[in-house]
Design a protein around this motif. Sequence first.
Motif, short mmCIF file in Angstrom:
data_model
loop_
_atom_site.label_atom_id
_atom_site.label_comp_id
_atom_site.label_asym_id
_atom_site.label_seq_id
_atom_site.Cartn_x
_atom_site.Cartn_y
_atom_site.Cartn_z
N LEU A 90 34.92 7.86 30.52
CA LEU A 90 35.94 7.04 30.58
C LEU A 90 36.51 6.23 31.82
O LEU A 90 36.64 5.22 31.67
N ASN A 91 36.22 6.83 32.85
CA ASN A 91 36.18 6.05 34.29
C ASN A 91 35.45 5.01 34.42
O ASN A 91 36.09 3.85 34.64
N ASP A 92 34.34 5.00 33.81
CA ASP A 92 33.24 3.97 34.05
C ASP A 92 33.60 2.91 33.17
O ASP A 92 33.77 1.81 33.21
N LEU A 93 34.10 3.49 31.87
CA LEU A 93 34.44 2.33 30.89
C LEU A 93 35.59 1.55 31.32
O LEU A 93 35.43 0.24 31.31
N PHE A 94 36.59 2.14 31.67
CA PHE A 94 37.82 1.26 32.05
C PHE A 94 37.60 0.68 33.38
O PHE A 94 38.39 -0.26 33.68
N GLU A 95 36.70 1.11 34.25
CA GLU A 95 36.31 0.35 35.50
C GLU A 95 35.62 -1.14 35.06
O GLU A 95 36.05 -2.06 35.62
N GLU A 96 34.90 -0.85 33.99
CA GLU A 96 34.22 -2.06 33.46
C GLU A 96 35.14 -2.94 32.88
O GLU A 96 35.11 -4.36 32.81
N MET A 97 36.15 -2.56 32.41
CA MET A 97 37.45 -3.36 31.66
C MET A 97 38.35 -3.88 32.83
O MET A 97 39.14 -4.65 32.29
N LYS A 98 38.00 -3.64 34.10
CA LYS A 98 39.03 -3.98 35.16
C LYS A 98 40.49 -3.51 35.13
O LYS A 98 41.27 -4.32 35.45
N THR A 99 40.56 -2.03 34.66
CA THR A 99 41.94 -1.66 34.80
C THR A 99 42.48 -1.86 36.14
O THR A 99 41.74 -1.80 37.30
N THR A 100 43.76 -2.02 36.24
CA THR A 100 44.36 -1.97 37.52
C THR A 100 45.02 -0.47 37.78
O THR A 100 45.70 -0.25 39.09
N HIS A 101 44.90 0.38 36.99
CA HIS A 101 45.44 1.75 36.94
C HIS A 101 44.28 2.73 37.64
O HIS A 101 43.99 3.87 37.03
N ASP A 102 43.52 2.42 38.76
CA ASP A 102 42.82 3.31 39.16
C ASP A 102 43.44 4.61 39.96
O ASP A 102 42.48 5.45 39.97
N TRP A 103 44.56 4.60 39.74
CA TRP A 103 45.20 5.90 40.22
C TRP A 103 45.16 6.94 39.44
O TRP A 103 45.14 8.22 39.56
N LEU A 104 44.59 6.58 38.10
CA LEU A 104 44.56 7.64 37.10
C LEU A 104 43.22 8.23 37.35
O LEU A 104 43.17 9.39 36.45
N HIS A 105 42.42 7.71 37.94
CA HIS A 105 40.89 8.32 38.04
C HIS A 105 40.92 9.86 38.14
O HIS A 105 40.12 10.63 37.67
N PRO A 106 41.50 10.29 39.43
CA PRO A 106 41.30 11.64 40.09
C PRO A 106 41.76 12.61 39.12
O PRO A 106 41.32 13.67 39.27
N VAL A 107 42.68 12.44 38.22
CA VAL A 107 43.28 13.70 37.46
C VAL A 107 42.39 14.48 36.88
O VAL A 107 42.51 15.66 36.52
N GLY A 108 41.15 13.77 35.99
CA GLY A 108 40.32 14.47 35.31
C GLY A 108 39.47 15.48 36.16
O GLY A 108 39.33 16.68 35.99
N ASP A 109 38.95 15.00 37.61
CA ASP A 109 38.40 15.91 38.38
C ASP A 109 39.26 17.10 38.86
O ASP A 109 38.97 18.20 39.00
N HIS A 110 40.74 16.98 39.19
CA HIS A 110 41.74 17.82 39.74
C HIS A 110 41.72 18.98 38.63
O HIS A 110 41.56 20.16 39.08
N LEU A 111 41.79 18.49 37.35
CA LEU A 111 42.09 19.51 36.23
C LEU A 111 40.86 20.39 36.14
O LEU A 111 40.67 21.51 35.75
N SER A 112 39.75 19.77 35.82
CA SER A 112 38.40 20.27 35.92
C SER A 112 38.36 21.30 36.77
O SER A 112 37.48 22.26 36.46
N ASN A 113 38.58 21.11 37.95
CA ASN A 113 38.09 21.79 39.18
C ASN A 113 38.93 23.22 38.83
O ASN A 113 38.56 24.35 39.39
N ILE A 114 40.36 23.26 38.42
CA ILE A 114 41.11 24.38 38.25
C ILE A 114 40.59 25.18 37.09
O ILE A 114 40.37 26.34 37.11
#
Length: 271
Positions: A148-172
């Motif tokens: 998902l991160n790669d796809l929205f990066e390709e789409m040039k999202t301006t909401h890059d602040w959303l990227h880390p949440v998946g890693d944080h939650l999967s770590n827990i």
Amino acid sequence: MENPSLWADYQITYINSFKALKEHMEGYRECCPTQVDHLSREVDGLVHRLVQGLEDQFKNDVRPYLRRMMTRKWLSTDEDFQQLLSRTEKLSQRCSQMRHPYVQMFVSSLHYYVVKEYVSQLMKNNYSCKNRKHDKAATKMRVQWDELNDLFEEMKTTHDWLHPVGDHLSNIIGEKNKRDIKNHLKHLVADYPDISKKHLSAVLYFRGLVRGREKQVILQCLTELKKKLGTAGNTGDKKRGLFIDMQVTIANTNCLANMPFSCLSSLLPDS
């Protein structure tokens, strides 16, 4: 809607046409500024409704697949996620034809919706990992989040602040030692200060940590950490709120009968 793809193409064509009209009329601003301002506002309103129509169509299209995330079926098959990814990719290809600045606003709005709905499924307490399946769930979540991160990066999202949440939650979720889960909270709270004990409790439920002292210790650590970081009672930047509007379904764990005070404390507002 007989042909959603064709309809989307028409919407994007209209958006681009109104953008071109707005740019053309700027050439008359010096001689009739009032009329140009009025036309500009009218065009902005029309474009907003067209973009909103595209967003609503996409949300209706992917909502059934998002709702089946974080379930037993999700853990055993990639079918729903691949449908979500495929539909987002197809819209991405069409978005490449949309003119600036509307394309950035549109893509970023879709990015926020997908992330929020994906994470929201953890809050519904539909499934709790048993027999160490939390490790499999965390691995799957990381892989999907990267896609998902790669796809929205390709789409040039301006909401890059959303990227880390998946890693944080999967770590827990993937942490093998329950006592070490609290070590993953600092970065989560720093990036998303609007997360509450109710939200974290739901994530722990999905991981398989349904009740008990260890869960209460983790929740208490969240409260203390929010106080230490100065985020207690703080939802952060409203433009960057992710968890604040997520509803949490309270799971029936019969904890009130066994642990009346400690379990009840997890339902209280964050201090």
